[in-house]
Design a protein around this motif. Structure first.
Motif, short mmCIF file in Angstrom:
data_model
loop_
_atom_site.label_atom_id
_atom_site.label_comp_id
_atom_site.label_asym_id
_atom_site.label_seq_id
_atom_site.Cartn_x
_atom_site.Cartn_y
_atom_site.Cartn_z
N THR A 24 0.72 -1.63 0.24
CA THR A 24 0.49 -0.58 -0.06
C THR A 24 0.50 1.28 -0.27
O THR A 24 2.42 1.14 0.45
CB THR A 24 -1.14 -0.20 1.08
N SER A 25 0.03 2.32 -0.70
CA SER A 25 0.91 3.61 -0.64
C SER A 25 0.90 3.83 1.03
O SER A 25 -0.02 4.22 1.53
CB SER A 25 0.42 4.43 -1.11
N GLY A 26 2.12 4.78 1.22
CA GLY A 26 2.30 5.02 2.18
C GLY A 26 1.35 6.84 2.34
O GLY A 26 1.67 7.34 3.74
N GLY A 27 1.70 7.17 1.35
CA GLY A 27 0.46 8.48 1.76
C GLY A 27 -0.85 7.96 1.47
O GLY A 27 -1.64 9.18 2.76
N CYS A 28 -1.93 7.40 0.83
CA CYS A 28 -2.87 7.18 0.48
C CYS A 28 -3.96 6.09 0.73
O CYS A 28 -4.48 5.79 1.53
CB CYS A 28 -3.40 7.67 -0.80
N HIS A 29 -2.92 5.12 0.59
CA HIS A 29 -3.16 3.67 1.61
C HIS A 29 -3.85 3.10 0.67
O HIS A 29 -3.98 2.11 1.12
CB HIS A 29 -3.88 3.45 3.13
N GLU B 91 -0.18 5.78 -8.62
CA GLU B 91 -1.06 5.10 -9.36
C GLU B 91 -2.61 6.56 -8.68
O GLU B 91 -3.59 7.14 -9.51
CB GLU B 91 -1.62 4.52 -10.23
N ASN B 92 -3.05 6.57 -7.56
CA ASN B 92 -4.04 7.38 -6.61
C ASN B 92 -3.72 8.19 -6.25
O ASN B 92 -4.37 9.51 -6.37
CB ASN B 92 -4.06 6.43 -5.20
N CYS B 93 -2.52 8.65 -5.14
CA CYS B 93 -2.42 10.18 -4.76
C CYS B 93 -0.75 10.65 -5.52
O CYS B 93 -0.58 12.22 -5.36
CB CYS B 93 -1.94 10.37 -3.16
N SER B 94 -0.13 10.42 -6.74
CA SER B 94 0.54 10.99 -7.96
C SER B 94 1.61 10.93 -6.80
O SER B 94 3.00 12.19 -6.86
CB SER B 94 0.15 11.82 -8.24
ZN LIG Z 1 -1.05 6.99 -2.71
#
Ligand SMILES: [Zn+2]
Length: 238
Positions: A197-202, A223-226
């Protein structure tokens, strides 16, 4: 982890320090203004008390004038009293005089009360003035303290900027621009991939993307939070 990612992480760390310094730069004038507002409140309080004091003095003066005219009335009537032959008129005037005497007594009590109130206000003004003086000293000290702090902040800022410069030079210009563009909207820019998972947006990161990140060829964005993705520990990336 690629060299570029390492540089970007260093840049992010230093940017955080720089952001904190800049936030403090903006906070200081606000804190000074707050102190000054307190002083203004004290000044306003003193002004109001002084108005109240003036009002009381006027009431006292008015009462004194009334007493004087009542006294004049009494003495002129006392003179007349002796000229009156008719018992009834004598009695009537005597009643009038004693009524006026009572009025004087009442007015004198009112004056005493007004004097007491004005003493209390004088005391309050004295207290407010000493509070104001203390606040002004405090403001002066605060300003001096902040001036010292600003000097130190400027020094720190310069140091951090000097450390940032070679790092941004080591990173591709376009990547640096992109990093700052993302930073304007979202922080942190660099986010860890952990448990896919992305540590920025999960949001979940596809295994294929994780492989790309591990290949260390170029910067991969979420791809989700750039945000820029990186993997610190291959063991828990997936
Ligand atoms: Zn993200």
């Amino acid at each position: 982890m690629s060299e570029e990612i390492k540089h970007l992480l260093k840049l992010q760390k230093l940017d955080r320090v720089l952001d904190k310094i800049n936030a403090r730069f903006q906070e200081i004038p606000r804190l000074i203004k707050e102190e000054e507002n307190h002083a203004e409140q004290f000044e306003e309080e003193i002004k109001q008390l002084q108005e109240e004091f003036k009002d009381l003095q006027m009431q006292i003066k008015e009462a004194e004038i009334n007493i004087k005219s009542t006294k004049d009335f009494i003495s002129s009537h006392k003179e007349k009293l002796n000229t009156l032959k008719n018992n009834e008129s004598y009695k009537k005037m005597q009643d009038e005089i004693s009524q006026k005497d009572e009025e004087i007594n009442d007015a004198e009590i009112v004056i005493l009360e007004l004097l007491e109130s004005s003493d209390q206000i004088t005391e309050k003004i004295k207290e407010a003035k000493s509070r104001l003086a203390a606040k002004k000293t405090e403001i002066k000290e605060t300003r001096e303290k902040f001036q010292q702090e600003i000097k130190q902040l400027e020094k720190n800022k310069k140091e951090v900027e000097e450390r940032i410069a070679p790092i941004t030079e080591a990173i591709d210009r376009k990547t640096v621009d992109l990093y700052y563009k993302i930073k304007e909207r979202k922080t942190p820019v660099m986010v860890k991939v952990k448990n896919s998972t992305s540590g920025g947006c999960h949001a979940s990161i596809r295994p294929q993307t994780i492989n790309e990140i591990l290949k260390e060829d170029n910067i991969i964005k979420c791809e989700n939070c750039s945000r820029f993705l990186y993997i610190e520990d291959k063991g828990n990336a997936l």
